[in-house]
Scaffold this motif. Structure first.
Motif, PDB file in Angstrom:
ATOM      1  N   LEU A  91      11.681  -8.556 -16.698  1.00 48.25           N
ATOM      2  CA  LEU A  91      12.313  -7.517 -17.511  1.00 48.25           C
ATOM      3  C   LEU A  91      13.514  -6.895 -16.794  1.00 48.25           C
ATOM      4  CD1 LEU A  91       9.584  -7.830 -19.007  1.00 48.25           C
ATOM      5  CD2 LEU A  91       9.683  -5.380 -19.456  1.00 48.25           C
ATOM      6  N   SER A  92      14.525  -6.539 -17.568  1.00 50.77           N
ATOM      7  CA  SER A  92      15.682  -5.831 -17.034  1.00 50.77           C
ATOM      8  C   SER A  92      15.333  -4.359 -16.827  1.00 50.77           C
ATOM      9  CB  SER A  92      16.856  -5.930 -18.012  1.00 50.77           C
ATOM     10  OG  SER A  92      16.550  -5.211 -19.214  1.00 50.77           O
ATOM     11  N   ASN A  93      16.223  -3.653 -16.132  1.00 47.25           N
ATOM     12  CA  ASN A  93      15.992  -2.222 -15.926  1.00 47.25           C
ATOM     13  C   ASN A  93      15.905  -1.472 -17.248  1.00 47.25           C
ATOM     14  OD1 ASN A  93      15.997  -2.617 -13.197  1.00 47.25           O
ATOM     15  ND2 ASN A  93      17.986  -1.663 -12.816  1.00 47.25           N
ATOM     16  N   LYS A  94      16.770  -1.835 -18.198  1.00 49.79           N
ATOM     17  CA  LYS A  94      16.759  -1.157 -19.492  1.00 49.79           C
ATOM     18  C   LYS A  94      15.449  -1.437 -20.233  1.00 49.79           C
ATOM     19  CE  LYS A  94      21.755  -0.875 -20.266  1.00 49.79           C
ATOM     20  NZ  LYS A  94      22.892  -1.262 -21.143  1.00 49.79           N
TER      21      LYS A  94
ATOM     22  N   LYS B   9       0.820  -1.207   0.000  1.00 52.62           N
ATOM     23  CA  LYS B   9       0.000   0.000   0.000  1.00 52.62           C
ATOM     24  C   LYS B   9       0.860   1.266   0.000  1.00 52.62           C
ATOM     25  CE  LYS B   9      -3.499  -2.435   2.725  1.00 52.62           C
ATOM     26  NZ  LYS B   9      -4.199  -2.493   4.041  1.00 52.62           N
ATOM     27  N   LEU B  10       2.133   1.131   0.384  1.00 55.59           N
ATOM     28  CA  LEU B  10       3.008   2.290   0.464  1.00 55.59           C
ATOM     29  C   LEU B  10       3.788   2.540  -0.826  1.00 55.59           C
ATOM     30  CD1 LEU B  10       4.370   1.780   4.084  1.00 55.59           C
ATOM     31  CD2 LEU B  10       2.662   3.422   3.326  1.00 55.59           C
ATOM     32  N   LEU B  11       3.680   1.607  -1.775  1.00 60.04           N
ATOM     33  CA  LEU B  11       4.335   1.825  -3.062  1.00 60.04           C
ATOM     34  C   LEU B  11       3.569   2.877  -3.855  1.00 60.04           C
ATOM     35  CD1 LEU B  11       5.220  -1.790  -4.290  1.00 60.04           C
ATOM     36  CD2 LEU B  11       6.602  -0.232  -2.899  1.00 60.04           C
ATOM     37  N   THR B  12       4.296   3.702  -4.565  1.00 59.95           N
ATOM     38  CA  THR B  12       3.655   4.668  -5.436  1.00 59.95           C
ATOM     39  C   THR B  12       3.104   3.964  -6.670  1.00 59.95           C
ATOM     40  OG1 THR B  12       5.660   5.118  -6.713  1.00 59.95           O
ATOM     41  CG2 THR B  12       5.331   6.404  -4.690  1.00 59.95           C
ATOM     42  N   ALA B  13       2.286   4.676  -7.435  1.00 63.76           N
ATOM     43  CA  ALA B  13       1.726   4.085  -8.652  1.00 63.76           C
ATOM     44  C   ALA B  13       2.833   3.650  -9.606  1.00 63.76           C
ATOM     45  CB  ALA B  13       0.792   5.092  -9.332  1.00 63.76           C
ATOM     46  N   ARG B  14       3.870   4.469  -9.742  1.00 64.16           N
ATOM     47  CA  ARG B  14       4.985   4.118 -10.621  1.00 64.16           C
ATOM     48  C   ARG B  14       5.727   2.895 -10.099  1.00 64.16           C
ATOM     49  NH1 ARG B  14       5.802   4.872 -15.682  1.00 64.16           N
ATOM     50  NH2 ARG B  14       5.975   7.126 -15.686  1.00 64.16           N
ATOM     51  N   GLU B  15       5.909   2.805  -8.772  1.00 68.56           N
ATOM     52  CA  GLU B  15       6.589   1.650  -8.195  1.00 68.56           C
ATOM     53  C   GLU B  15       5.787   0.370  -8.416  1.00 68.56           C
ATOM     54  OE1 GLU B  15       8.959   4.147  -4.703  1.00 68.56           O
ATOM     55  OE2 GLU B  15       7.110   3.074  -4.227  1.00 68.56           O
ATOM     56  N   HIS B  16       4.470   0.466  -8.357  1.00 64.12           N
ATOM     57  CA  HIS B  16       3.631  -0.690  -8.666  1.00 64.12           C
ATOM     58  C   HIS B  16       3.836  -1.125 -10.120  1.00 64.12           C
ATOM     59  CE1 HIS B  16       1.133  -1.645  -5.193  1.00 64.12           C
ATOM     60  NE2 HIS B  16       1.034  -0.349  -4.930  1.00 64.12           N
ATOM     61  N   GLU B  17       3.917  -0.156 -11.034  1.00 62.17           N
ATOM     62  CA  GLU B  17       4.134  -0.473 -12.448  1.00 62.17           C
ATOM     63  C   GLU B  17       5.464  -1.204 -12.630  1.00 62.17           C
ATOM     64  OE1 GLU B  17       1.912   2.996 -15.021  1.00 62.17           O
ATOM     65  OE2 GLU B  17       3.884   3.438 -14.190  1.00 62.17           O
ATOM     66  N   ILE B  18       6.495  -0.694 -11.974  1.00 71.35           N
ATOM     67  CA  ILE B  18       7.826  -1.289 -12.130  1.00 71.35           C
ATOM     68  C   ILE B  18       7.877  -2.670 -11.489  1.00 71.35           C
ATOM     69  CG2 ILE B  18      10.247  -1.046 -11.406  1.00 71.35           C
ATOM     70  CD1 ILE B  18       9.943   1.951 -11.939  1.00 71.35           C
TER      71      ILE B  18
ATOM     72  N   ALA C  35      12.701   0.556 -18.651  1.00 63.35           N
ATOM     73  CA  ALA C  35      12.819   1.957 -19.053  1.00 63.35           C
ATOM     74  C   ALA C  35      12.188   2.194 -20.413  1.00 63.35           C
ATOM     75  CB  ALA C  35      14.300   2.374 -19.057  1.00 63.35           C
ATOM     76  N   ARG C  36      12.384   1.244 -21.335  1.00 65.99           N
ATOM     77  CA  ARG C  36      11.793   1.380 -22.670  1.00 65.99           C
ATOM     78  C   ARG C  36      10.279   1.241 -22.610  1.00 65.99           C
ATOM     79  NH1 ARG C  36      16.361  -1.793 -24.169  1.00 65.99           N
ATOM     80  NH2 ARG C  36      15.066  -3.677 -24.127  1.00 65.99           N
ATOM     81  N   VAL C  37       9.796   0.275 -21.844  1.00 63.53           N
ATOM     82  CA  VAL C  37       8.354   0.040 -21.760  1.00 63.53           C
ATOM     83  C   VAL C  37       7.629   1.242 -21.165  1.00 63.53           C
ATOM     84  CG1 VAL C  37       6.559  -1.329 -20.618  1.00 63.53           C
ATOM     85  CG2 VAL C  37       8.537  -2.467 -21.644  1.00 63.53           C
ATOM     86  N   LEU C  38       8.200   1.822 -20.112  1.00 64.38           N
ATOM     87  CA  LEU C  38       7.540   2.917 -19.396  1.00 64.38           C
ATOM     88  C   LEU C  38       7.973   4.298 -19.887  1.00 64.38           C
ATOM     89  CD1 LEU C  38       7.592   1.509 -15.739  1.00 64.38           C
ATOM     90  CD2 LEU C  38       5.790   1.340 -17.467  1.00 64.38           C
ATOM     91  N   ASP C  39       8.915   4.323 -20.846  1.00 66.25           N
ATOM     92  CA  ASP C  39       9.398   5.578 -21.426  1.00 66.25           C
ATOM     93  C   ASP C  39       9.977   6.500 -20.364  1.00 66.25           C
ATOM     94  OD1 ASP C  39       9.981   7.314 -23.484  1.00 66.25           O
ATOM     95  OD2 ASP C  39       8.062   8.348 -23.372  1.00 66.25           O
ATOM     96  N   ILE C  40      10.831   5.923 -19.513  1.00 64.62           N
ATOM     97  CA  ILE C  40      11.547   6.704 -18.502  1.00 64.62           C
ATOM     98  C   ILE C  40      13.016   6.325 -18.590  1.00 64.62           C
ATOM     99  CG2 ILE C  40       9.591   6.979 -16.932  1.00 64.62           C
ATOM    100  CD1 ILE C  40      10.560   4.618 -15.342  1.00 64.62           C
TER     101      ILE C  40
END
Length: 225
Positions: free
Chosen positions: A174-177, A157-166, A180-185
């Motif tokens: 998926l790797s970090n790279k 419940k304490l994860l942010t929306a972006r952290e849930h996505e990741i 990054a491509r999937v989420l465009d960050i």
């Protein structure tokens, strides 16, 4: 009053000269923070407060003669209601509780990365209460009244929306790279989010995070069935 286009003015309070000077340099390198004053004690901080005109006060917890909580109470008594962030080596739950009860708007640890401290300062200025990721489980325990240990499911419940996505992307291997491509960050942004996820869930690796995410997804489906 600070605006988003202005550098955030910070007053640093710590009795260790080398640490406060080093932290001042690190913060100012980021370009979004100006160290408006540096003090070696709570008394000195109170004396220079009006001249420094800070948006945020960052203070050590344990300083002679009275400590950071005494400074916090004095600032409130003097009519200054800006955010005060505790920056300390102590990861004790009782110190976290005492700081929050005294009115601190943040509890940070001295082994945090500089960018994490900068992020905490920016969030505090926006009105958020900020806690070091490593202290998240202890915060949850405090919020639960200390009657039961926090579970990893609680900390979701304490994860942010972006952290849930990741976390969801991690569960797919998926790797970090790739994330990054999937989420465009940026890759660095993904790395920072993964670090926060591991700290909040009290996990030691991205593999553990992926397994945990799969387990939670399966548990959720079982409950729905």
């Amino acid at each position: 009053m600070n605006t988003q286009t202005e550098a955030i003015r910070v007053l640093l309070v710590d009795d260790h000269t080398l640490f406060r000077k080093g932290l001042a340099e690190l913060l100012e390198q980021r370009g979004t923070i100006t160290v408006a004053g540096i003090a070696g004690s709570g008394d000195e901080a109170c004396r220079i407060l009006a001249q420094a005109r800070p948006d945020v006060v960052i203070t050590d917890l344990n300083m002679p003669p009275n400590g950071g909580l005494s400074l916090l109470r004095q600032l409130v008594a003097d009519g200054w209601y800006g955010p005060v962030l505790i920056l300390t080596v102590s990861d004790a739950e009782e110190d976290l509780a005492a700081a929050l009860q005294a009115g601190a708007k943040g509890y940070l640890l001295k082994d945090m990365e500089p960018e994490d401290v900068v992020d905490a300062v920016q969030r505090a200025v926006r009105g958020e209460t900020v806690v070091a990721p490593a202290m998240t489980l202890k915060l949850v325990n405090l919020l639960q009244g200390g009657n039961a240990a926090a579970t990893k499911a609680d900390t979701l419940k304490l994860l942010t929306a972006r952290e849930h996505e990741i976390l969801q992307q991690l569960s797919q291997g998926l790797s970090n790279k790739a994330i990054a491509r999937v989420l465009d960050i940026s890759h660095d942004t993904v790395k920072l989010h993964v670090k926060h996820i591991l700290a909040k869930l009290n996990l030691s690796s991205r593999v553990e995070a992926a397994v945990f995410a799969v387990e939670q997804k399966a548990a959720g489906q079982a409950r729905r069935n």
